[in-house]
Design an enzyme around this catalytic site. Sequence first.
Site, short mmCIF file in Angstrom:
data_model
loop_
_atom_site.label_atom_id
_atom_site.label_comp_id
_atom_site.label_asym_id
_atom_site.label_seq_id
_atom_site.Cartn_x
_atom_site.Cartn_y
_atom_site.Cartn_z
N GLU A 291 0.87 -1.17 0.00
CA GLU A 291 0.00 0.00 0.00
C GLU A 291 0.92 1.23 0.00
OE1 GLU A 291 -2.75 0.28 3.28
OE2 GLU A 291 -3.47 2.22 2.58
N ARG B 147 5.23 -12.86 9.73
CA ARG B 147 5.90 -11.62 9.38
C ARG B 147 7.22 -11.52 10.12
NH1 ARG B 147 2.17 -7.79 9.11
NH2 ARG B 147 3.48 -6.00 9.44
N LYS C 123 4.16 0.76 9.52
CA LYS C 123 4.33 2.01 8.79
C LYS C 123 3.74 3.18 9.57
CE LYS C 123 2.96 0.15 4.85
NZ LYS C 123 2.57 -0.05 3.45
#
Length: 583
Positions: free
Chosen positions: A53, A279, A289
């Site tokens: 994104e 992850r 982020k």
Amino acid sequence: MANSKMFDQRGEPGTGVGSTEGIKPISNFIRFIIDRDLESGKHKSIVTRFPPEPNGYLHIGHAKSICLNFGLARDYDGVCHLRFDDTNPAKEEVEYVESIMADIRWLGFDWKDKLFYASDYFERLYEYAEDLIRQGKAFVCDLSQDEMRAYRGTLTVPGKDSPWRDRSVEENLDLFRRMRAGEFEEGSRCLRARIDMASPNINMRDPVIYRIKKTEHHRTGDQWQIYPMYDYTHCVSDALEMITHSICTLEFEDHRPLYDWFLDQLSVPCHPQQIEFARLNLAYTVMSKRRLLELVEGGYVRGWDDPRMPTIAGMRRRGFPPEAIRDFCDRIGVAKADSLVDYELLQFCVREYLNKIATRYMVVLDPLRVVIENYPDECVENITADNNPEDANAGTRTIPFGKVIYIERDDFREAAPSKWFRLAPGMEVRLKHAYYITCKEVVRDPASRKIVELRCTYDPESGGGSTPEGRKVKGTIHWVSAAHALPMEVRLYDQLFTLPDLSEIEAGKTYLDYLNPDSIKVIPNAVAEINLGNAKPGTRCQFMRQGYFCVDPESAEDKIVFNRIVTLKDTWAKLEKKMESGK
Ligand code: ATP
Ligand code: MG
């Protein structure tokens, strides 16, 4: 220990392989699935994708996903798409799109002509949504966000049907089209899938598919008043691109039934398989982020590319080689369980790579002047030094030597402890590539009493690396000729946070309370050997005994700036030796 287990996954600890190219990849559960799908003929070749994104810069966690997706495509002769998952116009920017592309390329991967944007599919996504409505599988809901939350239920309590759930197809189509036309206010209505409010999986309780948002999009401008939600967009985009294996992180495991549900309802060209992996969490840093943006916007760091940041841009600026990051991603492997990876493993990969390629230079960070009394006043000798003892083809360079030199202040002790092998009054030490010197006298500033100079003598017999008969000098120190010294600024870094595991924050504190106040140390007055004079930004080298360093982009002819990438101390290699010897 998490790290030792992960190191073993690679199956070849300690072989000194810096780059994994050309080495047979270690298998993992994802490769197992792909092998099976290719053998059974389910797929002829594979198509993966990396779907960022564009709402921030990429970090080392993304590097793991990039190496995995692009790496699989490379190893299986498939393709990997780059798809910007740009469905939230409020947070997305062109700056991020560009930085993401630059970072992926820098890491060494290429999407060729397979560049896509979820926003390319807005029209198709809209049509598919009308399909769902026509099938009675989606409805326009007028509940407010708070009401919707109350109706959703909890993990233990089933949800309640929305009072708008049974609107007719005609009414739903009409309202949805008017949502698109911008007739309604943000938040007043949304389109929801009509699945099952009693499902034990909350993601299946009539999730929102479209919301009204009157924000300009960085690619579609003001064309759209409604935007599709991630879960709906993602699976349809995967299907439209004929992705075979849609690899994502574990938090999407509970979303997989919804991923499959959408694709089962719609007449899409294929049904990709979603596969989840753990992850990457790296010790001493944050990886979301949102938090990284907070660090940037709050001025806690100097930007997305601050060398302390776990972003790709930060690591690049710091001097981490892409080869080392790829090696790191290969070594940590893919697993199904979340874990925290030691920062030392990343440093190990960096050292291992740089040790082989980095030219060695002498730089004194905290200079102490040394006058060699018996050395001829105006004499300058050009000493030949090898550029890298690890690489016979690296060649040599010349270093000027003169009567006055600088040594590291820390390499001198007035009262030497036992086993002190460096310089002290009356003691002899070897100057790297040059002579033995003996300290005869200490000169102090009369006012401050600080040591400002050492008076030494040298042994003319000891030059050129030869050892005069019958004498052994244990210590070797680095030095820089004062007449040729190149001033420079050196920036040393430590962890950005003081806590290894930032998921273990004490009650009442936030991750910002754990910022390390000493994460950067600027040394304004280091001196370097003359050969570093034309080092360009991005150049990496070793400062002997100090670590690996990289020229900062801010560096200019009149002000050379180096960042320390990593020290030479290799705690990981030590750990590994310990493990091998079973201690
Ligand atoms: P963040 O949580 O940092 O905001 P994100 O998941 O929202 O990250 P995306 O831009 O959606 O960021 O991520 C793109 C891809 O990178 C996704 O497939 C995601 O699963 C993967 N990814 C993100 N963070 C990690 C991580 N720490 N380890 C491995 N893969 C990751
Ligand atoms: Mg995401």
